[in-house]
Scaffold this motif. Sequence first.
Motif, PDB file in Angstrom:
ATOM      1  N   PHE A   1      -0.343  -5.536  -1.291  1.00 24.17           N
ATOM      2  CA  PHE A   1       0.166  -6.444  -2.314  1.00 24.17           C
ATOM      3  C   PHE A   1       1.672  -6.538  -2.126  1.00 24.17           C
ATOM      4  N   ILE A   2       2.165  -7.763  -1.888  1.00 21.23           N
ATOM      5  CA  ILE A   2       3.576  -7.935  -1.557  1.00 21.23           C
ATOM      6  C   ILE A   2       4.422  -8.192  -2.800  1.00 21.23           C
ATOM      7  N   ALA A   3       4.033  -9.190  -3.590  1.00 23.63           N
ATOM      8  CA  ALA A   3       4.866  -9.534  -4.755  1.00 23.63           C
ATOM      9  C   ALA A   3       4.115 -10.499  -5.653  1.00 23.63           C
ATOM     10  N   PRO A   4       4.406 -10.462  -6.955  1.00 25.79           N
ATOM     11  CA  PRO A   4       3.887 -11.515  -7.841  1.00 25.79           C
ATOM     12  C   PRO A   4       4.674 -12.800  -7.629  1.00 25.79           C
ATOM     13  N   LEU A   5       4.036 -13.930  -7.880  1.00 20.66           N
ATOM     14  CA  LEU A   5       4.687 -15.232  -7.767  1.00 20.66           C
ATOM     15  C   LEU A   5       4.722 -15.851  -9.159  1.00 20.66           C
TER      16      LEU A   5
ATOM     17  N   PRO B   1      -8.600  -2.374  -6.396  1.00 14.72           N
ATOM     18  CA  PRO B   1      -7.563  -2.212  -7.428  1.00 14.72           C
ATOM     19  C   PRO B   1      -6.539  -1.132  -7.114  1.00 14.72           C
ATOM     20  N   VAL B   2      -6.838  -0.253  -6.172  1.00 11.53           N
ATOM     21  CA  VAL B   2      -5.889   0.812  -5.836  1.00 11.53           C
ATOM     22  C   VAL B   2      -4.584   0.237  -5.292  1.00 11.53           C
ATOM     23  N   LEU B   3      -4.623  -1.011  -4.804  1.00  7.79           N
ATOM     24  CA  LEU B   3      -3.398  -1.629  -4.282  1.00  7.79           C
ATOM     25  C   LEU B   3      -2.328  -1.779  -5.362  1.00  7.79           C
ATOM     26  N   GLY B   4      -2.732  -1.750  -6.619  1.00 10.30           N
ATOM     27  CA  GLY B   4      -1.768  -1.941  -7.684  1.00 10.30           C
ATOM     28  C   GLY B   4      -1.129  -0.670  -8.210  1.00 10.30           C
ATOM     29  N   LEU B   5      -1.488   0.482  -7.654  1.00 14.24           N
ATOM     30  CA  LEU B   5      -0.987   1.740  -8.201  1.00 14.24           C
ATOM     31  C   LEU B   5       0.531   1.856  -8.118  1.00 14.24           C
ATOM     32  N   GLY B   6       1.116   1.271  -7.081  1.00 14.73           N
ATOM     33  CA  GLY B   6       2.559   1.376  -6.923  1.00 14.73           C
ATOM     34  C   GLY B   6       3.330   0.222  -7.508  1.00 14.73           C
TER      35      GLY B   6
END
Length: 254
Positions: free
Chosen positions: A10-14, A73-78
């Motif tokens: 996951f790079i960034a929210p837009l 969903p683990v991609l969002g832990l950081g």
Amino acid sequence: MLKEVTATRFIAPLREGGSLPGLIEADDLGMYVLKFAGAGQGRKTLVAEVVCGELARRLGLRVPRLATVELDPVLGLGEPEQEVQQLLRSSGGTNLGMDFLSGALGFDPLASEVGSGEAGRIVWFDALVNNVDRSWRNPNMLRRRGELWLIDHGATMIWHHNWPGAAVSAARPYDASDHALNTFAPDVAAAAEELAPRITGELLAEVTAEIPDVWLAGEPGFDTPDELRQAYARPLLARAGTVHQRIRGLQGEQ
């Protein structure tokens, strides 16, 4: 079939528009704009993106390539932002990705020129799918290497929010008075002559077959995903032949 990829980073929210998509990298090494299955608009937004995006592509309009994106969903832990963390946690499974168009800029109707033929095809298409979100305030179009690309079709086919009233809703006129391309003399008559005959049951069956079953399951009033696919196709088939006659608010209209 839509390409199937898995999100690896996951790079960034837009933060543009009314939703909160994210920029991700996938296992094919491509970058995608991710529309979350767990977003407030729900899975019907993703269905609309697939139906309209794939239909537009088959009609010769430019849309970013679509893909289904499996998200852990683990991609969002950081991720430091609580809102983004929640979206990632609630969107495990199948989401929608759109090719990230590097170098693309938002379309500015005051600083661009669009031919009446291209404008007419886009306005006709938006009338077909009842796109209420292509206004001069929020064009949902990009310029890239001199070409016009269409994005964000989640606010289309409003009849799918009330299936019992779908036929009545789909028969209503389309208001183009605020359309971002209204000032470019869109030739919708020529567009209808070119595009309407291409809207067939076979084409719509091909397009709706691209919708993942998981986004169609459990819809009240439908026993199977294929029944729901047919319900998506019917209003579009009914609109195609005459919708150009029910476009209101075009500049120069008598």
